[in-house]
Design a protein around this motif. Structure first.
Motif, PDB file in Angstrom:
ATOM      1  N   ASP A 414       0.934  -1.152   0.068  1.00  0.00           N
ATOM      2  CA  ASP A 414       0.108   0.070  -0.174  1.00  0.00           C
ATOM      3  C   ASP A 414       0.963   1.401  -0.148  1.00  0.00           C
ATOM      4  OD1 ASP A 414      -1.557   2.262   0.965  1.00  0.00           O
ATOM      5  OD2 ASP A 414      -3.002   0.948   1.890  1.00  0.00           O
ATOM      6  N   TYR A 415       0.661   2.208  -1.068  1.00  0.00           N
ATOM      7  CA  TYR A 415       1.743   3.336  -1.041  1.00  0.00           C
ATOM      8  C   TYR A 415       1.406   4.340  -0.038  1.00  0.00           C
ATOM      9  CZ  TYR A 415      -1.635   6.437  -3.295  1.00  0.00           C
ATOM     10  OH  TYR A 415      -2.823   7.101  -3.541  1.00  0.00           O
ATOM     11  N   LEU A 416       0.380   4.362   0.701  1.00  0.00           N
ATOM     12  CA  LEU A 416       0.127   5.361   1.414  1.00  0.00           C
ATOM     13  C   LEU A 416       0.367   4.709   3.055  1.00  0.00           C
ATOM     14  CD1 LEU A 416      -3.512   6.272   0.335  1.00  0.00           C
ATOM     15  CD2 LEU A 416      -1.326   7.546   0.192  1.00  0.00           C
ATOM     16  N   THR A 417       0.196   3.559   3.360  1.00  0.00           N
ATOM     17  CA  THR A 417       0.598   3.062   4.726  1.00  0.00           C
ATOM     18  C   THR A 417       1.974   2.177   4.603  1.00  0.00           C
ATOM     19  OG1 THR A 417      -0.863   1.246   4.440  1.00  0.00           O
ATOM     20  CG2 THR A 417      -1.854   3.377   5.201  1.00  0.00           C
ATOM     21  N   HIS A 418       2.044   1.635   3.624  1.00  0.00           N
ATOM     22  CA  HIS A 418       3.091   0.704   3.472  1.00  0.00           C
ATOM     23  C   HIS A 418       2.866  -0.516   3.935  1.00  0.00           C
ATOM     24  CE1 HIS A 418       5.437   4.209   1.745  1.00  0.00           C
ATOM     25  NE2 HIS A 418       5.120   4.837   2.947  1.00  0.00           N
ATOM     26  N   GLU A 419       1.584  -0.894   4.306  1.00  0.00           N
ATOM     27  CA  GLU A 419       1.110  -2.112   4.770  1.00  0.00           C
ATOM     28  C   GLU A 419       0.807  -2.973   3.629  1.00  0.00           C
ATOM     29  OE1 GLU A 419       0.588  -3.167   7.996  1.00  0.00           O
ATOM     30  OE2 GLU A 419       1.491  -1.308   8.630  1.00  0.00           O
ATOM     31  N   PRO A 420       0.766  -4.488   4.141  1.00  0.00           N
ATOM     32  CA  PRO A 420       0.180  -5.266   2.947  1.00  0.00           C
ATOM     33  C   PRO A 420      -1.143  -5.084   2.356  1.00  0.00           C
ATOM     34  CG  PRO A 420       0.964  -6.627   4.729  1.00  0.00           C
ATOM     35  CD  PRO A 420       1.253  -5.138   4.943  1.00  0.00           C
ATOM     36  N   LEU A 421      -1.451  -5.614   1.184  1.00  0.00           N
ATOM     37  CA  LEU A 421      -2.723  -5.091   0.648  1.00  0.00           C
ATOM     38  C   LEU A 421      -3.898  -6.432   1.070  1.00  0.00           C
ATOM     39  CD1 LEU A 421      -1.558  -4.145  -2.843  1.00  0.00           C
ATOM     40  CD2 LEU A 421      -2.785  -2.671  -1.093  1.00  0.00           C
ATOM     41  N   ASP A 422      -3.675  -6.807   2.235  1.00  0.00           N
ATOM     42  CA  ASP A 422      -4.517  -7.921   2.816  1.00  0.00           C
ATOM     43  C   ASP A 422      -6.135  -7.397   2.902  1.00  0.00           C
ATOM     44  OD1 ASP A 422      -2.533  -9.606   2.600  1.00  0.00           O
ATOM     45  OD2 ASP A 422      -2.065  -9.269   4.862  1.00  0.00           O
ATOM     46  N   VAL A 423      -6.106  -6.435   3.580  1.00  0.00           N
ATOM     47  CA  VAL A 423      -7.427  -5.896   3.946  1.00  0.00           C
ATOM     48  C   VAL A 423      -8.247  -5.324   2.570  1.00  0.00           C
ATOM     49  CG1 VAL A 423      -8.547  -3.809   5.144  1.00  0.00           C
ATOM     50  CG2 VAL A 423      -6.836  -4.909   6.218  1.00  0.00           C
ATOM     51  N   GLY A 424      -7.589  -4.911   1.540  1.00  0.00           N
ATOM     52  CA  GLY A 424      -8.133  -4.411   0.437  1.00  0.00           C
ATOM     53  C   GLY A 424      -8.876  -5.471  -0.240  1.00  0.00           C
ATOM     54  N   PHE A 425      -7.990  -6.665  -0.575  1.00  0.00           N
ATOM     55  CA  PHE A 425      -8.281  -7.625  -1.326  1.00  0.00           C
ATOM     56  C   PHE A 425      -9.710  -8.475  -0.424  1.00  0.00           C
ATOM     57  CE2 PHE A 425      -4.654  -7.283  -4.100  1.00  0.00           C
ATOM     58  CZ  PHE A 425      -5.406  -7.460  -5.236  1.00  0.00           C
ATOM     59  N   SER A 441      -2.183  -9.482  -6.642  1.00  0.00           N
ATOM     60  CA  SER A 441      -0.936  -9.061  -6.751  1.00  0.00           C
ATOM     61  C   SER A 441      -0.664  -8.019  -5.549  1.00  0.00           C
ATOM     62  CB  SER A 441      -0.638  -8.194  -8.193  1.00  0.00           C
ATOM     63  OG  SER A 441      -1.618  -7.283  -8.261  1.00  0.00           O
ATOM     64  N   GLY A 442       0.572  -7.355  -5.595  1.00  0.00           N
ATOM     65  CA  GLY A 442       1.172  -6.626  -4.629  1.00  0.00           C
ATOM     66  C   GLY A 442       1.657  -7.485  -3.202  1.00  0.00           C
ATOM     67  N   LEU A 443       2.001  -6.788  -2.259  1.00  0.00           N
ATOM     68  CA  LEU A 443       2.392  -7.366  -1.198  1.00  0.00           C
ATOM     69  C   LEU A 443       1.372  -8.034  -0.112  1.00  0.00           C
ATOM     70  CD1 LEU A 443       4.810  -7.834   0.822  1.00  0.00           C
ATOM     71  CD2 LEU A 443       4.105  -5.619   1.904  1.00  0.00           C
ATOM     72  N   LEU A 444       1.270  -9.372  -0.060  1.00  0.00           N
ATOM     73  CA  LEU A 444       0.054  -9.907   0.629  1.00  0.00           C
ATOM     74  C   LEU A 444       0.622 -10.987   1.409  1.00  0.00           C
ATOM     75  CD1 LEU A 444      -1.715 -10.435  -2.704  1.00  0.00           C
ATOM     76  CD2 LEU A 444      -2.409  -9.131  -0.666  1.00  0.00           C
ATOM     77  N   THR A 445      -0.001 -11.280   2.744  1.00  0.00           N
ATOM     78  CA  THR A 445       0.405 -12.232   3.716  1.00  0.00           C
ATOM     79  C   THR A 445      -0.560 -13.443   3.521  1.00  0.00           C
ATOM     80  OG1 THR A 445      -0.649 -11.282   5.468  1.00  0.00           O
ATOM     81  CG2 THR A 445       1.359 -10.335   4.761  1.00  0.00           C
ATOM     82  N   ASP A 446      -0.560 -14.345   4.533  1.00  0.00           N
ATOM     83  CA  ASP A 446      -1.435 -15.470   4.652  1.00  0.00           C
ATOM     84  C   ASP A 446      -2.934 -14.752   5.153  1.00  0.00           C
ATOM     85  OD1 ASP A 446       0.535 -17.407   4.121  1.00  0.00           O
ATOM     86  OD2 ASP A 446       0.841 -17.940   5.947  1.00  0.00           O
ATOM     87  N   ARG A 447      -2.802 -13.686   5.546  1.00  0.00           N
ATOM     88  CA  ARG A 447      -4.080 -13.422   6.109  1.00  0.00           C
ATOM     89  C   ARG A 447      -5.144 -13.105   4.838  1.00  0.00           C
ATOM     90  NH1 ARG A 447      -4.758  -6.979   8.579  1.00  0.00           N
ATOM     91  NH2 ARG A 447      -7.032  -7.500   9.612  1.00  0.00           N
ATOM     92  N   VAL A 448      -4.586 -12.720   3.713  1.00  0.00           N
ATOM     93  CA  VAL A 448      -5.618 -12.425   2.593  1.00  0.00           C
ATOM     94  C   VAL A 448      -6.258 -13.637   2.159  1.00  0.00           C
ATOM     95  CG1 VAL A 448      -3.838 -12.737   0.600  1.00  0.00           C
ATOM     96  CG2 VAL A 448      -5.714 -11.066   0.398  1.00  0.00           C
ATOM     97  N   PHE A 449      -5.403 -14.774   2.400  1.00  0.00           N
ATOM     98  CA  PHE A 449      -6.015 -16.174   2.101  1.00  0.00           C
ATOM     99  C   PHE A 449      -6.898 -16.573   2.979  1.00  0.00           C
ATOM    100  CE2 PHE A 449      -1.621 -15.881  -0.069  1.00  0.00           C
ATOM    101  CZ  PHE A 449      -2.033 -15.873  -1.163  1.00  0.00           C
ATOM    102  N   GLU A 450      -6.688 -16.178   4.253  1.00  0.00           N
ATOM    103  CA  GLU A 450      -7.721 -16.398   4.976  1.00  0.00           C
ATOM    104  C   GLU A 450      -9.014 -15.791   5.005  1.00  0.00           C
ATOM    105  OE1 GLU A 450      -8.523 -16.489  10.087  1.00  0.00           O
ATOM    106  OE2 GLU A 450      -6.668 -15.377   9.251  1.00  0.00           O
ATOM    107  N   TYR A 451      -9.089 -14.619   4.375  1.00  0.00           N
ATOM    108  CA  TYR A 451     -10.262 -13.821   3.904  1.00  0.00           C
ATOM    109  C   TYR A 451     -10.857 -14.564   2.601  1.00  0.00           C
ATOM    110  CZ  TYR A 451      -8.876  -9.478   6.445  1.00  0.00           C
ATOM    111  OH  TYR A 451      -8.694  -8.580   7.399  1.00  0.00           O
ATOM    112  N   ILE A 452     -10.111 -14.734   1.567  1.00  0.00           N
ATOM    113  CA  ILE A 452     -10.515 -15.603   0.486  1.00  0.00           C
ATOM    114  C   ILE A 452     -11.076 -16.858   0.830  1.00  0.00           C
ATOM    115  CG2 ILE A 452      -9.686 -16.573  -1.423  1.00  0.00           C
ATOM    116  CD1 ILE A 452      -7.496 -14.613  -1.835  1.00  0.00           C
ATOM    117  N   GLY A 453     -10.659 -17.755   1.600  1.00  0.00           N
ATOM    118  CA  GLY A 453     -11.170 -18.966   2.002  1.00  0.00           C
ATOM    119  C   GLY A 453     -12.433 -18.775   2.915  1.00  0.00           C
TER     120      GLY A 453
END
Length: 590
Positions: A414-425, A441-453
């Protein structure tokens, strides 16, 4: 009750009822109601779709559906589009054509995607199917204009010839002249993929002029700007048109002739092509813009002001493909002018450039999501994104069914917060309840896959690259996405544990592709032994995987379910289960 219902109508009546069911999924559901319906459905099935040419053999298909008129086949995995599948991997159509030539002499339609099609296979099609009408070769390779000449010469009832994005060897620039002078049945012709010397304009002009039912015509670069008007005057009934080269020095007579020809095309709804555009000639198409529903500008290198002027003339537009030259300002104009827009694809003009060459950011996509209430499908290449923008897009367009975001630089935060894009996806999958296709795409952690699942229960196709922290990400996807059919992964730290723990899920899917991940050769062998109905292919061009310790990661794996057993056309760089077990399984299946 079910048995009574099944026998309450004569077979002929049920055949008529079944003929109105077009969905493959619904036809499959009908076939499992009872034995009677199974038999009726298999005899009246006229169209079949095979999403993986190795998932079933042509003989099994022919036994199951003896009266087929239309066949659609897919060959190589989707990642072949990104040069991740080695040359010579497979996807050969010839075995299918040979079997169908003997069993389906009445076959009318063949649609192929990502398959190797030789001239010999095209010649066999031409001489085997006397009432052949439709040939679609999408992203195919291996054939030349000699094979096309055989189709042109022999298929007297051909209605559609579509070569979209295929690689064709030019051995004869006059293959279009092989259509007989008495031939008049053509309704759709797409030759946009051909090289600059692969079309005879005189033969093309004669062909177009004698086919009164021609509705779709997509030309290639070989057709110059000053010839387009002649083509349009011969086919004013066109609904879809792809121009040839659309550039040259401004000549008032050419501009006037072109504008007049376009104005006579009262049915035109789709425009594409526009190779090498000269902006001065764009006003020639303004007369048809108000009726356009689809506009493909993915090769147009003109700047944002000219693009803004063009899309502002297209209030009925439902589909737009464009390069990032449109910029944020152009997308804001699109959002204001095109309220019926359903699909947007924005491609990069310079994907390998270090610095951005255009002013295209997340703001353009946010504007379209706000201004276009019918937007359902997005493919968007950009260099920056924020969680806030993704959350806004998700809230604006919960009706989204396809969302593919490609941030050009891998692992961009995230270019504003420099955080992973997990919350957005996470917001995309939570709000878009009918999402069917997703690319991350982008910086993503396992957290985004928890959201997806957790939330993406209708997701059918998922593409992942340079994402995740551990096996947990893969576990969330395989265990949570109930409708998942195709999963493709590259450059992620997913390995053996999650793959083996979710082995049963793989039998419910069409395929899983993994490259540059952490799956070992030993795990691939275990998976193949554990799930005999899966074909587990290890692809490695460097050296045989069994020459290294089994704990070493493999280069690529392609896993797919199959009722035909392991294939027998594997190249030397593909390994699977031992041959004896493969033969035993094949005997059991047949």
């Amino acid at each position: 009750m079910q048995k009574k219902l099944a026998y309450s109508f004569p077979d002929e009546v049920l055949e008529q009822v079944f003929s109105f069911i077009q969905s493959d999924k619904d036809r499959n559901a009908v076939s499992v109601v009872c034995k009677s319906w199974y038999e009726i459905e298999r005899w009246c099935r006229r169209k079949i779709f095979v999403g993986n040419c190795y998932a079933v053999s042509p003989r099994i298909v022919i036994r199951r559906f003896p009266e087929v008129r239309s066949v659609e086949l897919k060959g190589k995995p989707h990642f072949a589009d990104f040069n991740l599948v080695p040359d010579g991997w497979g996807g050969y159509v010839m075995p299918w054509i040979v079997e169908m030539a003997g069993a389906y002499p009445w076959l009318e339609e063949i649609r192929l995607k990502r398959m190797v099609v030789t001239d010999e296979s095209l010649e066999l099609i031409a001489k085997s199917f006397t009432n052949f009408k439709v040939l679609v070769l999408s992203s195919c390779e291996g054939f030349s204009t000699d094979g096309l000449a055989a189709i042109a010469a022999s298929c007297k009832n051909l209605r559609e010839l579509d070569l979209r994005e295929s690689e064709v060897d030019d051995l004869s620039g006059h293959w279009l002249s092989h259509f007989p002078e008495t031939y008049t049945s053509l309704e759709s012709l797409n030759i946009s993929c051909l090289g600059s010397d692969e079309v005879s304009f005189s033969a093309l002009e004669r062909l177009v002029g004698r086919c009164p039912n021609l509705r779709t015509l997509r030309l290639n670069r070989a057709v110059p700007l000053d010839k387009i008007a002649n083509i349009l005057r011969r086919a004013p009934q066109l609904v879809e048109f792809g121009t040839g080269t659309y550039a040259g020095d401004l000549r008032p007579d050419v501009l006037s002739s072109l504008a007049g020809a376009f104005s006579n095309c009262k049915e035109l709804r789709s425009l594409s092509g526009f190779w090498d555009v000269a902006p001065a000639y764009l006003p020639a198409i303004y007369s048809v813009c108000s009726r356009l529903m689809s506009l493909n500008l993915s090769y147009v290198t003109i700047q944002s002001p000219d693009l803004i002027k063009l899309v502002s003339h297209c209030p009925s537009l439902q589909r737009l493909l464009v390069l990032d030259y449109i910029e944020d300002s152009g997308l804001e104009a699109l959002a204001s002018s095109c309220k019926d827009l359903q699909e947007l694809r924005v491609f990069p003009s310079d994907p390998f450039g270090v610095e951005p060459n255009v002013s295209l950011t997340e703001q353009g996509l946010v504007a379209v999501s706000l201004g276009c209430p019918n937007l359902q499908s997005v493919l968007y290449f950009c260099r920056r994104m924020s969680n806030a923008a993704l959350v806004t897009i998700a809230q604006n367009r919960p009706n989204m069914t396809r969302f593919r975001l490609c941030i050009i630089e891998p692992r961009t935060a995230d270019y504003l917060t420099h955080e992973p894009l997990d919350v957005g996806f996470g917001a995309i999958v939570e709000h878009c309840k009918d999402l069917r296709r997703l690319s991350l795409s982008g910086l993503l952690t396992d957290r985004v896959f928890e959201y997806i699942g957790t939330f993406a229960k209708k997701l059918e196709m998922l593409s992942v690259a340079f994402a995740g922290d551990s096996d947990l990400g893969l576990h969330h996807m395989l265990s949570g996405c109930e409708s998942l059919r195709k999963l493709e992964i590259r450059d992620c730290p997913f390995g053996d544990k999650a793959l083996l723990a979710n082995a049963a899920k793989l039998e419910t899917m069409r395929s899983l592709w993994m490259s540059s991940c952490s799956v070992s050769f030993g795990a691939c062998k275990m998976l193949g032994q554990k799930m005999p109905r899966l074909n587990v292919e290890v692809i490695d061009e460097r050296e045989p995987p069994d020459s290294r310790p089994e704990s070493c990661p493999v280069d690529k794996i392609y896993i797919y379910r199959s009722v035909a057993g392991p294939r027998f056309d594997m190249p030397p760089f593909v390994w699977t289960k031992d041959e004896d077990s493969a033969l035993r399984l094949l005997r059991d299946l047949l």
